[in-house]
Design an enzyme around this catalytic site. Structure first.
Site, PDB file in Angstrom:
ATOM      1  CG  ASP A 246      -4.688  11.780  -5.701  1.00  0.00           C
ATOM      2  OD1 ASP A 246      -4.844  10.642  -6.167  1.00  0.00           O
ATOM      3  OD2 ASP A 246      -4.155  11.982  -4.589  1.00  0.00           O
ATOM      4  CG  MET A 247      -9.088  10.696 -10.752  1.00  0.00           C
ATOM      5  SD  MET A 247     -10.167  11.113 -12.163  1.00  0.00           S
ATOM      6  CE  MET A 247     -10.857   9.470 -12.535  1.00  0.00           C
ATOM      7  CB  ALA A 248     -10.896   6.288  -6.430  1.00  0.00           C
TER       8      ALA A 248
ATOM      9  CE  LYS B 194     -17.716   7.394 -22.331  1.00  0.00           C
ATOM     10  NZ  LYS B 194     -17.871   8.807 -22.736  1.00  0.00           N
TER      11      LYS B 194
ATOM     12  CG  HIS C 103      -2.004   1.003   1.132  1.00  0.00           C
ATOM     13  ND1 HIS C 103      -1.779   2.342   1.350  1.00  0.00           N
ATOM     14  CD2 HIS C 103      -3.312   0.883   0.828  1.00  0.00           C
ATOM     15  CE1 HIS C 103      -2.910   3.007   1.188  1.00  0.00           C
ATOM     16  NE2 HIS C 103      -3.861   2.145   0.868  1.00  0.00           N
TER      17      HIS C 103
END
Lengths: 327, 327
Positions: free
Chosen positions: A182-184, A238, A124
């Site tokens: 900064d994205m999941a 998507k 992680h």
């Protein structure tokens, strides 16, 4: 979190020091502990509390339970070109591997104009943005990706198959301005859903599915997260595709493990994965393959008659020989 | 489109030839016309009819109206490293520039492990997937991006500011399998919305906004497309962020033009752009900057007391000196 009278303030240097002494106490090398501390401090400083001090016990557990090496291991380069590298993290703390990789990519980018590094044997690695920002501070466009344990249920499927698989791009703007994506690639992070439940409010549309792979608004029925875009009608495929992109960069390209159901790609086709009444689960490119097979069988490309009329008018106008049809 | 008796079939070689003779008729060099034909045929063959023969008149208009050069121009390299290049398309047909760039990137990837090429002075380049697939066929991971004319209304804004800005990744799988992600970063393509209207059905949630930047279900009120993810609650800001990523790669990095409202970045802040009652329009990284300012003002990072209690318990358990608080 807003600053209210209930909140307590920890000086940044003290937080850093506390993380280091905690990790050293469980056997981590001091420089590795410092790498982790840097990352956790940055997460809290930037307001992403879920990935800061809040995660310290997870890293401690990793070391204590032997999942992560606390010995003399260091990341090593298995293979490289002037602009790329494959790194083996040798199972040390994720942030140690991540920092090693982004620094290697930065060095390569200085030499070659761009650097791309992928790692196996890692753990992680904290907030992805820390790595892209590190490259940005060197005057570059910084990017980072990581695959994670399964939490996303792909479009038309009902099993958690892909991780929250974040991606990040950091770019310096003028006048000190910054762009830090900064994205999941899931619609939301799990924490947001938990907070919704705590507030006693229903889950908003597009966030989650139940055991049957159907969208749910009830936290009690939560089984997995929808990809960015939500259900199929609003283009969830998507977000699912973006998550697979991250798996390709991080899991497949590095030769390390990836979500168990992704492993054989074709697993998506298993009946057990299908939502009742839905058509088959697809990966990006599948519908096009079907259309090309259709064309191959027909001996050409099928068009609506109006499209042919239009082409014929065009030909007439420019005195061009019109298209010959197959039938 | 499924193959019914109403449809007409055109052999692929005939379609290619028709596109070439049409473009040559309006003054395009034959090799440039061939590049375009290759791309349009591929779009129809793959089933993306919107980007095939259907677009021929647009390319013809570009040439006829002088927007695209039909003379002796060719793309040129302005600047390069072993792995990167900046190309000036010199205003020739987009597919000519695109093919030049992907072939240059492929060559560089063979030398350096990765190639990254950005172009200015280009035009509409057709389906993005054509370029990523071209690299995939050389045994590589292929990627391509393009910014487009404004159609997406960013989260919390009400003006069309960003294009549909597609991105694509193509990767060869085992046993002839392929992964071809080729997606606009808007929730859907405009064509899907038009079809919904033609069917007389309401616009599904998460697709479109009206003049006030509010989500609309009525095609008559359509003003712009929502980013992938839809409204803010379902993480539309992620699709908006991805669209900006594409602008950075294609518009900003190449030094060419980009959506007029993006040009000054800060335009997002103008009152005229704000949805009534909504808070300010943000770019990725803005919320974090605010939190860091808060920390700087406080002299440390604010935590909920429970988080501090947890850290103190951890310290006690491992016999570590606990964190000192600022207040």
């Amino acid at each position: 979190m807003s600053s209210t009278t209930k909140e307590l303030v920890v000086p940044i240097e003290e937080l850093r020091s506390f993380v280091v002494r905690s990790m050293v106490a469980v056997g981590t090398k001091e420089d590795h502990a410092r790498d982790l501390a840097e990352l956790l401090v940055s997460a809290d400083y930037r307001g992403h509390y879920s990935h800061g001090l809040n995660r310290l016990d997870m890293y401690i557990s990793e070391i204590k339970e032997g999942m992560t090496t606390s010995g003399d291991n260091e990341p090593t380069i298995l293979k490289e070109t002037v602009a790329t590298a494959l790194v083996d993290g040798n199972n040390v703390l994720g942030p140690v591997v991540g920092k090693y990789c982004i620094d290697l990519a930065i060095k390569k980018a200085k030499d070659a104009g761009i650097g791309f590094v992928t790692a196996k044997g890692s753990n992680h690695f904290g907030i992805a943005g820390w790595y892209s920002i590190r490259a940005m501070k060197q005057g570059m466009l910084g990017m980072a990706f990581t695959n994670t344990s399964p939490m996303m249920v792909p479009t038309r499927a009902k099993e958690r198959t892909l991780g929250t698989n974040p991606l990040t791009l950091a770019a310096q703007g003028n006048h000190g301005d910054e762009f830090v994506l900064d994205m999941a690639t899931t619609s939301v992070a799990l924490g947001k859903l938990e907070m919704q439940d705590r507030k006693g409010e229903p889950i908003p549309p597009g966030w989650a599915v139940d055991q049957d792979g159907k969208e749910t608004r009830d936290a009690k029925n939560f089984h997995g997260l929808l990809p960015l875009g939500g259900v199929e009608q609003s283009s969830g495929y998507k977000g699912y595709g973006l998550a697979m992109m991250v798996e390709i960069f991080c899991g497949i390209l590095s030769g390390s493990s990836f979500g168990p159901n992704v492993r054989t790609w074709k697993d998506f086709d298993r009946a057990a994965n299908l939502v009742d009444g839905a058509s088959e689960v697809l990966v990006p490119g599948d519908p096009e393959r079907k259309h090309m097979e259709l064309c191959d069988n027909l001996g050409g490309i099928p068009y609506h008659p109006n499209q042919i009329t239009y082409a014929n008018e065009l030909a007439k106008y420019f005195k061009i020989t019109p298209m010959k049809l197959l039938k």
